[in-house]
Design an enzyme around this catalytic site. Sequence first.
Site, PDB file in Angstrom:
ATOM      1  N   SER A  14      -1.726   5.022   9.381  1.00 40.56           N
ATOM      2  CA  SER A  14      -2.737   3.964   9.322  1.00 40.56           C
ATOM      3  C   SER A  14      -4.102   4.481   9.754  1.00 40.56           C
ATOM      4  CB  SER A  14      -2.323   2.809  10.232  1.00 40.56           C
ATOM      5  OG  SER A  14      -3.405   1.897  10.339  1.00 40.56           O
ATOM      6  N   THR A  61       0.381  -5.231   8.805  1.00 35.75           N
ATOM      7  CA  THR A  61       0.435  -4.627   7.474  1.00 35.75           C
ATOM      8  C   THR A  61       1.881  -4.613   7.002  1.00 35.75           C
ATOM      9  OG1 THR A  61      -0.295  -2.736   6.166  1.00 35.75           O
ATOM     10  CG2 THR A  61       0.416  -2.246   8.419  1.00 35.75           C
ATOM     11  N   LYS A  65       3.153  -8.983   6.640  1.00 35.47           N
ATOM     12  CA  LYS A  65       2.098  -9.968   6.364  1.00 35.47           C
ATOM     13  C   LYS A  65       2.647 -11.389   6.145  1.00 35.47           C
ATOM     14  CE  LYS A  65      -1.245  -6.698   4.497  1.00 35.47           C
ATOM     15  NZ  LYS A  65      -2.184  -6.401   3.411  1.00 35.47           N
ATOM     16  N   ASP A 102      -8.220  -9.441   3.363  1.00 36.10           N
ATOM     17  CA  ASP A 102      -8.146  -8.448   2.284  1.00 36.10           C
ATOM     18  C   ASP A 102      -9.063  -8.808   1.112  1.00 36.10           C
ATOM     19  OD1 ASP A 102      -6.314  -6.735   3.494  1.00 36.10           O
ATOM     20  OD2 ASP A 102      -4.591  -7.848   2.730  1.00 36.10           O
ATOM     21  N   ALA A 128       1.343  -9.158  -9.885  1.00 38.01           N
ATOM     22  CA  ALA A 128       1.425 -10.545  -9.404  1.00 38.01           C
ATOM     23  C   ALA A 128       2.219 -10.616  -8.098  1.00 38.01           C
ATOM     24  CB  ALA A 128       2.056 -11.435 -10.473  1.00 38.01           C
ATOM     25  N   ALA A 131      -0.289  -8.350  -3.063  1.00 38.35           N
ATOM     26  CA  ALA A 131      -1.656  -7.816  -3.091  1.00 38.35           C
ATOM     27  C   ALA A 131      -2.538  -8.684  -3.997  1.00 38.35           C
ATOM     28  CB  ALA A 131      -1.641  -6.367  -3.568  1.00 38.35           C
ATOM     29  N   LEU A 215      -6.736  -1.219  -5.874  1.00 43.90           N
ATOM     30  CA  LEU A 215      -6.632  -1.687  -4.488  1.00 43.90           C
ATOM     31  C   LEU A 215      -5.974  -0.634  -3.595  1.00 43.90           C
ATOM     32  CD1 LEU A 215      -7.338  -4.377  -5.892  1.00 43.90           C
ATOM     33  CD2 LEU A 215      -5.792  -5.498  -4.317  1.00 43.90           C
TER      34      LEU A 215
END
Length: 273
Positions: A14, A61, A65, A102, A128, A131, A215
């Site tokens: 991270s 993360t 989430k 985000d 879909a 994210a 992304l």
Amino acid sequence: MDQYAVFGSPIKHSKSPRIHSLFAQETQQNLAYKAQLVPAEKFETAVKDFFTAGGKGLNCTVPLKELAWQYADTLTERATLSKAVNTLVRQKDGSILGDNTDGIGLVSDLMINNNVLIKQKRILILGAGGASRGIILPLQNESPREIVIANRTVSKAETLAQEFSHKGKITASSYQDLAGQSFDLILNATSASLSGDLPPLAEGLLAEKGSCYDLAYANEPTAFVNWAEKQGAIKNLDGLGMLVEQAAEAFYLWRQVRPDTQPIIALLESERA
Ligand code: ATR
């Protein structure tokens, strides 16, 4: 010293501790931010322990989430619709607010850092999953002409489109049915990139002077970034800027101070080059 952390699994790579300590230095905020390995089954205990010990705020993360979304006492609107929380904030009364930064991180990176316009543009989102869900409302808030969500499993794209249809024009599609259309901005929110894969994308999907955004980010260009290059994308971006911007938004929620993100993005860019 005020304590912050990012929980996730895996967590070793991270960049969040680095980014937040750069923010803290830059804004002269006295805080500590660490990364903690927390698997899903330990999430609830770990969060309780953290806040009981006086922790002020958390980032969550993969794969936490959705659990963070369930855990929060209250949610912002963007978090409610995204069904995922990446930022928990301990409020003055001790309750825990859940937000998802985000999408606003993506929008800031597009509009402020890269001058990519959203208003009145046709936007294609690939994927879909979680994210995609996290970025739709912040994109809709910038008044695009239309958003199309394409997914391998079309029913998932349809469900998503339905959930956000009260906020702006949004439709679902298979990859095949995109042929013949063109988009000003194509966003890759599939997890395909990470394994070097690409959804099956027809030629000509990107409008002249159109831009692309993956992304995901990696030290090497992703499969989608390579595709975008071939399509002649005028801006061809990956998720490093979004990563820094979502962190800046979390930092602002916690500290009410907004760090200057551009030097930090530039620093991280130079390190990966
Ligand atoms: P995330 O939270 O990262 O979005 P996810 O919820 O598992 O992860 O969703 C992954 C997304 O990437 C899905 O849209 C998935 O498509 P399906 O719903 O059809 O499975 C998409 N995806 C993953 N690998 C892909 C590939 N090789 N080609 C196309 N789409 C892919």
